[in-house]
Design a protein around this motif. Structure first.
Motif, PDB file in Angstrom:
ATOM      1  N   HIS A  83       0.835  -1.208   0.000  1.00  0.00           N
ATOM      2  CA  HIS A  83       0.000   0.000   0.000  1.00  0.00           C
ATOM      3  C   HIS A  83       0.870   1.259   0.000  1.00  0.00           C
ATOM      4  O   HIS A  83       0.621   2.216  -0.754  1.00  0.00           O
ATOM      5  N   MET A  87       1.043   4.286  -2.821  1.00  0.00           N
ATOM      6  CA  MET A  87       0.832   5.702  -2.498  1.00  0.00           C
ATOM      7  C   MET A  87       2.007   6.553  -2.950  1.00  0.00           C
ATOM      8  O   MET A  87       1.835   7.629  -3.547  1.00  0.00           O
ATOM      9  N   LYS A  88       3.221   6.050  -2.695  1.00  0.00           N
ATOM     10  CA  LYS A  88       4.419   6.793  -3.083  1.00  0.00           C
ATOM     11  C   LYS A  88       4.499   6.959  -4.598  1.00  0.00           C
ATOM     12  O   LYS A  88       4.976   7.994  -5.106  1.00  0.00           O
ATOM     13  N   ASP A  92      -3.903   6.110  -8.003  1.00  0.00           N
ATOM     14  CA  ASP A  92      -5.168   6.602  -7.473  1.00  0.00           C
ATOM     15  C   ASP A  92      -6.278   5.617  -7.789  1.00  0.00           C
ATOM     16  O   ASP A  92      -6.020   4.472  -8.194  1.00  0.00           O
ATOM     17  N   TYR A 116      -7.045  -0.980  -1.369  1.00  0.00           N
ATOM     18  CA  TYR A 116      -6.396   0.300  -1.658  1.00  0.00           C
ATOM     19  C   TYR A 116      -7.432   1.301  -2.141  1.00  0.00           C
ATOM     20  O   TYR A 116      -8.127   1.070  -3.131  1.00  0.00           O
TER      21      TYR A 116
END
Length: 364
Positions: A83, A87-88, A92, A116
């Motif tokens: 996860h 995100m990094k 989206d 996610y």
């Protein structure tokens, strides 16, 4: 082939040498401008560049997340780490996870996709026999917990599954044997013709010494069997439970071995125990048990790890997610293509089934 689940329907593509079709299929379905390929070092060394190049040639921005290989890493900690990497990378809700590997990768990365940002697209590219015939089809995603296998998960369907049967040729013999447990299971619970094929060609199948079109048929037939069951009962409220044949005992054995036994190795032992229980209860004929065990043994399955304690297996079964209100649920074989559900198996019958398996199994 098509898996008909209404708005969650998807296709399974099966063929030899089709990995490079991933980009075109992904783009056709418009699955997102960014994709994260989740894989492990073993598989990435063999197939990552081909899959990544195909996606990038279709205009997809690709990020690669590599996780350690093995069931012991199929945990919430690993999911959290993935996860964080998504995100990094800036993925989206319009992005996609692409799983590239065996059942562990598919289960875990599928669960990542399910959780996610409350759920994003994902695609399965299974590269092991067990994953191609079973784990990649049906939308079960999960990770293990100290209390048992696959205890934390979700039903979450992929957008499509791409199965390149050529990847099976890179597997070691133990991985092939492990996957064949699920193949034999599908035949026993659902398809006499598949059992007849295996009975005729078991040794060649175990060595993958069959023609490419026969291998494609074998994988596709197993996907058809499982897909048919899933279409009728997506979230395992009834019919889908038949796919758990061998798994009530098998999952407990797998966990009790600290995963020294592969999934299919443990499921084969579970099938042996559960068929023995069915025979002793007068549900199954001895000839059916003999046929099943012969098929398993001819692949090299039926190995018992000496560090597995019977008491530990029984304890783990009680906490299995298939239990209902403290009652252990079984799928018992009546004959080829016929099974029943039972919650009427006593502790002494379970113990006798396990003792039988230990007696006939080969030491690990």
């Amino acid at each position: 082939m098509h898996v008909n689940l209404g708005l969650r329907s998807y296709d399974i593509l099966v063929g030899h040498g089709i990995l490079d079709r991933i980009g075109a299929e992904y783009a056709r379905l418009n699955l997102g401008a960014k994709a994260a390929i989740v894989t492990n070092p073993t598989v990435s060394a063999l197939y990552l560049s081909l899959v990544q190049n195909s996606l990038e040639d279709s205009g997809i921005e690709v990020h690669v997340v590599t996780v350690p290989d093995g069931e012991k890493y199929k945990t919430l900690d690993t999911v959290g780490a993935i996860h964080g990497k998504l995100m990094k990378a800036g993925l989206d809700r319009t992005s996609c996870v692409v799983t590239l590997g065996g059942g562990v990768i598919g289960d875990m990365a599928g669960f990542v996709a399910a959780t996610y940002m409350r759920g994003i697209n994902f695609v399965q590219i299974p590269t092991t026999l067990e994953a191609q015939v079973d784990a990649s089809v049906g939308g079960k995603t999960a990770v293990d917990h100290e209390s048992g296998k696959n205890m934390v998960g979700a039903f979450y369907q992929p957008r499509f599954v791409l199965i390149d049967t050529g990847t099976l040729l890179s597997l070691d013999k133990r991985d092939v044997r492990s996957g064949l447990a699920e193949v034999i299971k599908h035949g026993l619970i659902r398809d006499q013709a598949l059992v007849d094929f295996l009975d005729e060609k078991m040794e060649q199948v175990a060595e993958l010494e069959i023609e490419a079109d026969e291998l494609d048929w074998l994988i596709a037939r197993n996907c058809e069997i499982k897909a048919g069951v899933v279409e009728a009962d997506e979230t395992e409220k009834g019919l889908r439970e038949i796919l758990n044949y061998g798994h009530t005992v098998g999952h407990a054995i797998e966990s009790a071995s600290s995963f020294r036994l592969r999934h299919g190795e443990a499921i084969a032992l579970g099938m042996m125990a559960e068929a023995r229980i069915a025979v002793e209860k007068g549900i199954c004929e001895e000839d059916t048990l003999t046929l099943q065990n012969a098929l398993l043994k001819r692949t090299g399955l039926g190995v018992w790890s000496p560090d597995v304690r019977q008491s530990a297996v029984i304890e783990l079964m009680a906490s299995d997610k298939k239990a209902r209100e403290g009652v252990i649920r079984f799928v018992l074989l009546e004959g080829v293509g016929r099974v029943i559900h039972s919650d009427d198996v006593s502790a002494s019958e379970i113990a006798a089934g396990l003792a039988y398996v230990k007696e006939i199994a080969t030491p690990f």
